[in-house]
Design an enzyme around this catalytic site. Sequence first.
Site, PDB file in Angstrom:
ATOM      1  N   LYS A  79       0.793  -1.194  -0.150  1.00  0.00           N
ATOM      2  CA  LYS A  79      -0.045  -0.045  -0.017  1.00  0.00           C
ATOM      3  C   LYS A  79       0.760   1.067   0.024  1.00  0.00           C
ATOM      4  CE  LYS A  79      -2.303  -1.113   3.740  1.00  0.00           C
ATOM      5  NZ  LYS A  79      -1.771  -2.484   4.157  1.00  0.00           N
ATOM      6  N   ARG A 117     -10.793   0.952   8.191  1.00  0.00           N
ATOM      7  CA  ARG A 117     -10.262  -0.559   8.686  1.00  0.00           C
ATOM      8  C   ARG A 117     -11.574  -1.193   9.285  1.00  0.00           C
ATOM      9  NH1 ARG A 117      -4.147   0.119   8.706  1.00  0.00           N
ATOM     10  NH2 ARG A 117      -3.522  -1.634   9.200  1.00  0.00           N
ATOM     11  N   ARG A 144      10.549  -7.440   6.231  1.00  0.00           N
ATOM     12  CA  ARG A 144      10.603  -6.102   6.187  1.00  0.00           C
ATOM     13  C   ARG A 144      11.430  -5.402   7.192  1.00  0.00           C
ATOM     14  NH1 ARG A 144       4.650  -3.328   5.416  1.00  0.00           N
ATOM     15  NH2 ARG A 144       4.240  -4.175   7.519  1.00  0.00           N
ATOM     16  N   ARG A 154       9.703  -3.008  12.077  1.00  0.00           N
ATOM     17  CA  ARG A 154       8.383  -2.789  12.908  1.00  0.00           C
ATOM     18  C   ARG A 154       8.188  -3.688  14.112  1.00  0.00           C
ATOM     19  NH1 ARG A 154       4.044  -0.848   8.523  1.00  0.00           N
ATOM     20  NH2 ARG A 154       2.741  -2.062  10.475  1.00  0.00           N
ATOM     21  N   ARG A 176      -3.049  -9.114  13.104  1.00  0.00           N
ATOM     22  CA  ARG A 176      -3.235  -8.148  12.271  1.00  0.00           C
ATOM     23  C   ARG A 176      -4.024  -8.923  11.189  1.00  0.00           C
ATOM     24  NH1 ARG A 176       2.584  -6.131  11.136  1.00  0.00           N
ATOM     25  NH2 ARG A 176       1.624  -4.605   9.564  1.00  0.00           N
TER      26      ARG A 176
HETATM   27  P1  AMP Z   1      -0.174   0.173   8.818  1.00  0.00           P
HETATM   28  O1  AMP Z   1       0.915   0.786   8.954  1.00  0.00           O
HETATM   29  O2  AMP Z   1      -1.265   0.632   8.240  1.00  0.00           O
HETATM   30  O3  AMP Z   1      -0.103  -1.369   9.042  1.00  0.00           O
HETATM   31  O4  AMP Z   1      -0.729   0.538  10.429  1.00  0.00           O
HETATM   32  C1  AMP Z   1      -0.026   0.080  11.639  1.00  0.00           C
HETATM   33  C2  AMP Z   1      -1.038   0.264  12.724  1.00  0.00           C
HETATM   34  O5  AMP Z   1      -1.441   1.209  12.985  1.00  0.00           O
HETATM   35  C3  AMP Z   1      -2.316  -0.765  12.940  1.00  0.00           C
HETATM   36  O6  AMP Z   1      -1.829  -2.355  13.176  1.00  0.00           O
HETATM   37  C4  AMP Z   1      -3.024  -0.453  13.938  1.00  0.00           C
HETATM   38  O7  AMP Z   1      -2.672  -0.870  15.032  1.00  0.00           O
HETATM   39  C5  AMP Z   1      -2.869   1.195  13.728  1.00  0.00           C
HETATM   40  N1  AMP Z   1      -3.906   1.653  12.595  1.00  0.00           N
HETATM   41  C6  AMP Z   1      -3.527   2.085  11.392  1.00  0.00           C
HETATM   42  N2  AMP Z   1      -4.524   2.440  10.783  1.00  0.00           N
HETATM   43  C7  AMP Z   1      -5.600   2.113  11.362  1.00  0.00           C
HETATM   44  C8  AMP Z   1      -6.865   2.351  11.513  1.00  0.00           C
HETATM   45  N3  AMP Z   1      -7.576   2.755  10.314  1.00  0.00           N
HETATM   46  N4  AMP Z   1      -7.923   1.724  12.349  1.00  0.00           N
HETATM   47  C9  AMP Z   1      -7.291   1.238  13.546  1.00  0.00           C
HETATM   48  N5  AMP Z   1      -6.062   1.122  13.761  1.00  0.00           N
HETATM   49  C10 AMP Z   1      -4.910   1.817  12.823  1.00  0.00           C
END
Ligand code: AMP
Length: 228
Positions: free
Chosen positions: A14, A89, A123, A156, A167
Amino acid sequence: MRKYVIMGVPGSGKSTQSTMLSREYDLVQISVGDVFRWHVKNHTKIGAQVRRVMAAGQLVGDDLVERIVRDRLDQHDWNYGFIIDGFPRSRRQAEFFLESYDIDGVIYLDLPDSEVRRRVLARRLCSVCGMDYNLIEDRPKRPGFCDVCGGELVTREDDTPEALATRLHDYHEKTNPVLELFRRKEFVFVIDARRDPEAVQREIRDRLGLDGRHPVRPLEEDDSARPD
Ligand code: AMP
């Protein structure tokens, strides 16, 4: 004005795809995950609130997420549009979003779970500029350090097998219904994300009907995947 949402399981690309698209079409790139990582790194109040939840791979509460998105979009600096990654999400987030903004397209990067594990566990992220690396396909020139800024590469906190399992589970349970909701409005473009980033990018532009005048360039060293 173009307003897009990009969705997909963790590791589906993404951030890479949004960076490639926003760079060529002057879109503001918004990544909710990056905003939260910034808060954690800078020890803000929000950072303290979300750190544990994120490290465990769980979703942050809808109220806070909606506030972050609303505050960002209220800046109105997106003259040519935006691409938002990692949001919505959950069903509630999607309803909030659809009530407030019209979107031109939802890009869904489709990747099987087996490939997700392989990608995510390899990653690495630059601890300074945030550039993404992958120890299988996209290694840094000097092991352990960023090609762009020389910063140390780290894993990460949520790229562990346990957090990834949470996740993925959340994704299938909470985020898939969002996709169904969008599908009813018929503007979801499902893209096979198993191919190389340039091929995926080409298909995205093609499917969105974007003009072909912009070259599809691989992410260069000065293009670390750094959304606002
Ligand atoms: P990502 O980098 O998009 O994988 O997001 C990393 C983490 O941020 C996720 O595992 C959640 O803990 C939090 N997060 C990011 N976007 C959202 C969202 N739209 N709703 C809830 N938690 C989020």
